[in-house]
Design a protein around this motif. Structure first.
Motif, PDB file in Angstrom:
ATOM      1  N   ILE A  82      11.126   8.843 -36.035  1.00 52.04           N
ATOM      2  CA  ILE A  82      11.614   9.466 -34.810  1.00 52.04           C
ATOM      3  C   ILE A  82      10.582   9.212 -33.726  1.00 52.04           C
ATOM      4  O   ILE A  82       9.416   9.626 -33.860  1.00 52.04           O
ATOM      5  CB  ILE A  82      11.844  10.980 -34.985  1.00 52.04           C
ATOM      6  N   GLU A  83      10.998   8.475 -32.701  1.00 52.36           N
ATOM      7  CA  GLU A  83      10.096   8.116 -31.597  1.00 52.36           C
ATOM      8  C   GLU A  83       8.816   7.470 -32.123  1.00 52.36           C
ATOM      9  O   GLU A  83       7.704   7.782 -31.693  1.00 52.36           O
ATOM     10  CB  GLU A  83       9.764   9.357 -30.754  1.00 52.36           C
ATOM     11  N   GLY A  84       8.996   6.564 -33.097  1.00 54.69           N
ATOM     12  CA  GLY A  84       7.866   5.816 -33.632  1.00 54.69           C
ATOM     13  C   GLY A  84       7.011   6.560 -34.632  1.00 54.69           C
ATOM     14  O   GLY A  84       6.031   6.017 -35.138  1.00 54.69           O
ATOM     15  N   GLN A  85       7.368   7.804 -34.953  1.00 55.34           N
ATOM     16  CA  GLN A  85       6.582   8.591 -35.896  1.00 55.34           C
ATOM     17  C   GLN A  85       7.344   8.753 -37.208  1.00 55.34           C
ATOM     18  O   GLN A  85       8.528   9.072 -37.203  1.00 55.34           O
ATOM     19  CB  GLN A  85       6.274   9.974 -35.307  1.00 55.34           C
ATOM     20  N   PRO A 134       1.393  21.133 -38.281  1.00 55.87           N
ATOM     21  CA  PRO A 134       2.556  20.257 -38.095  1.00 55.87           C
ATOM     22  C   PRO A 134       2.780  19.925 -36.623  1.00 55.87           C
ATOM     23  O   PRO A 134       2.635  20.786 -35.762  1.00 55.87           O
ATOM     24  CB  PRO A 134       3.730  21.081 -38.645  1.00 55.87           C
ATOM     25  N   LYS A 135       3.148  18.683 -36.359  1.00 55.07           N
ATOM     26  CA  LYS A 135       3.559  18.326 -34.996  1.00 55.07           C
ATOM     27  C   LYS A 135       4.876  19.005 -34.661  1.00 55.07           C
ATOM     28  O   LYS A 135       5.034  19.619 -33.617  1.00 55.07           O
ATOM     29  CB  LYS A 135       3.725  16.806 -34.886  1.00 55.07           C
ATOM     30  N   ASP A 136       5.816  18.853 -35.545  1.00 54.57           N
ATOM     31  CA  ASP A 136       7.131  19.477 -35.412  1.00 54.57           C
ATOM     32  C   ASP A 136       7.739  19.441 -36.809  1.00 54.57           C
ATOM     33  O   ASP A 136       8.368  18.457 -37.193  1.00 54.57           O
ATOM     34  CB  ASP A 136       7.991  18.705 -34.413  1.00 54.57           C
ATOM     35  N   PHE A 137       7.528  20.523 -37.577  1.00 52.23           N
ATOM     36  CA  PHE A 137       7.861  20.481 -38.999  1.00 52.23           C
ATOM     37  C   PHE A 137       9.346  20.226 -39.234  1.00 52.23           C
ATOM     38  O   PHE A 137       9.720  19.490 -40.145  1.00 52.23           O
ATOM     39  CB  PHE A 137       7.436  21.779 -39.687  1.00 52.23           C
ATOM     40  N   GLU A 138      10.202  20.807 -38.408  1.00 54.18           N
ATOM     41  CA  GLU A 138      11.645  20.638 -38.613  1.00 54.18           C
ATOM     42  C   GLU A 138      12.064  19.178 -38.441  1.00 54.18           C
ATOM     43  O   GLU A 138      12.938  18.679 -39.151  1.00 54.18           O
ATOM     44  CB  GLU A 138      12.421  21.529 -37.642  1.00 54.18           C
ATOM     45  N   LYS A 139      11.442  18.470 -37.508  1.00 54.44           N
ATOM     46  CA  LYS A 139      11.805  17.070 -37.243  1.00 54.44           C
ATOM     47  C   LYS A 139      10.979  16.087 -38.064  1.00 54.44           C
ATOM     48  O   LYS A 139      11.504  15.105 -38.596  1.00 54.44           O
ATOM     49  CB  LYS A 139      11.612  16.752 -35.754  1.00 54.44           C
ATOM     50  N   LEU A 140       9.656  16.338 -38.180  1.00 49.76           N
ATOM     51  CA  LEU A 140       8.739  15.330 -38.720  1.00 49.76           C
ATOM     52  C   LEU A 140       8.096  15.713 -40.049  1.00 49.76           C
ATOM     53  O   LEU A 140       7.350  14.909 -40.617  1.00 49.76           O
ATOM     54  CB  LEU A 140       7.635  15.034 -37.692  1.00 49.76           C
ATOM     55  N   GLY A 141       8.358  16.918 -40.533  1.00 55.57           N
ATOM     56  CA  GLY A 141       7.801  17.317 -41.821  1.00 55.57           C
ATOM     57  C   GLY A 141       6.280  17.389 -41.782  1.00 55.57           C
ATOM     58  O   GLY A 141       5.686  18.027 -40.907  1.00 55.57           O
ATOM     59  N   TYR A 142       5.631  16.701 -42.734  1.00 56.18           N
ATOM     60  CA  TYR A 142       4.179  16.776 -42.880  1.00 56.18           C
ATOM     61  C   TYR A 142       3.435  15.739 -42.028  1.00 56.18           C
ATOM     62  O   TYR A 142       2.331  15.330 -42.377  1.00 56.18           O
ATOM     63  CB  TYR A 142       3.787  16.634 -44.351  1.00 56.18           C
TER      64      TYR A 142
END
Length: 283
Positions: A82-85, A134-142
């Motif tokens: 997502i957005e390169g991550q 977390p950067k954004d746990f719901e979107k990016l997890g760990y």
């Protein structure tokens, strides 16, 4: 005889830079082709060894995204971006740590030790020297964002004449937590600031930052970087690189360099010649 004189002259030309950087910490973000080509691996190891032998304190931070994706594909574990991550699920995190802290880290350590440098591999989990959230746990997890770096662990290794080789995995304060997957560029930047490094060098697969006509820009500052972003000249994968450079500069690192890791001995050419070969970013 002329060739011998030229060799001596080359050494003398490098002498002022050796004097300037001796006893200074230089962080190297190791990635791209330099990390995958057998020949370039050898040249990289030679560069680090020379730095080590003349009294410079190199610290290596490495990535390994391509290898992670290869292993995930082989194991048929889905991986998304997502957005390169990378979205780091628990299954993906297990492979990330296996590849970064195990496979790649130990390969680099072995390479440097075989060439005569005294290298040792660690990750941010060791002594919890890198902690994250977390950067954004719901979107990016760990996938994590660094909260704190304790430089004591790395400084002790440097004091004992080791070359630290760091895998960008961060710890959590929670018990039994799998840790966090950290962007290697940003980890290198944060580590350079924490260690009060003289320089940070990013090895990439481009000559450096290029202008509209694809010519190399030798020097940039924050204002010119922002202008080039707005003009769309700095875009894509170069954006996080220059952002990491600026973060390091704003944190007290004297200069940041983006250089072409596909060029043999690119680190020495950037450090020990007046012209250099890449783009330097200054305060």
């Amino acid at each position: 005889m002329q060739r011998k004189i030229q060799t001596v002259q080359t050494l003398l030309d490098a002498l002022p830079f050796i004097k300037e950087f001796r006893k200074q910490t230089i962080v190297i973000k190791y990635g791209g082709s330099a990390q995958t080509s057998a020949n370039l691996k050898e040249k990289f190891a030679q560069d680090v060894l020379l730095m080590y032998l003349v009294g410079i304190k190199p610290v290596i931070v490495h990535g390994g995204g391509k290898r992670i994706t290869e292993i995930l594909d082989r194991l048929k574990i889905p991986t998304n971006f997502i957005e390169g991550q990378r979205v780091t699920t628990p299954e993906v995190m297990e492979i990330v740590e296996m590849v970064l802290s195990g496979d790649i880290n130990k390969e680099i350590v072995s390479l440097l030790n075989n060439h005569g440098a005294k290298a040792i591999g660690i990750s941010g989990k060791d002594a919890h020297f890198i902690t994250a959230r977390p950067k954004d746990f719901e979107k990016l997890g760990y996938t994590g964002k660094i909260e704190n770096i304790d430089p004591e662990v790395v400084n002790r290794l440097i004091d004992e004449k080791f070359v630290p080789v760091i895998a960008p995995i961060a710890a959590s304060d929670e018990l039994s937590h799998p840790g966090y997957n950290i962007n290697a560029d940003l980890a290198a930047s944060k580590i350079a600031v924490a260690l009060k490094a003289k320089k940070i060098i990013f090895l990439t697969d481009t000559p450096g930052v290029l202008d509209k006509e694809k010519n190399l820009i030798s020097t940039l500052d924050a204002e010119s970087v922002e202008k080039l972003k707005q003009e769309g000249v700095i875009k894509g994968g170069m954006v996080p690189k220059v952002d990491a450079c600026l973060e390091a500069i704003n944190g007290g690192v004297e200069k940041a360099h983006i250089i072409d890791g596909r060029v043999e001995h690119s680190i020495l050419l950037e450090l020990f010649t007046s012209a250099g070969i890449g783009t330097q970013i200054v305060k």
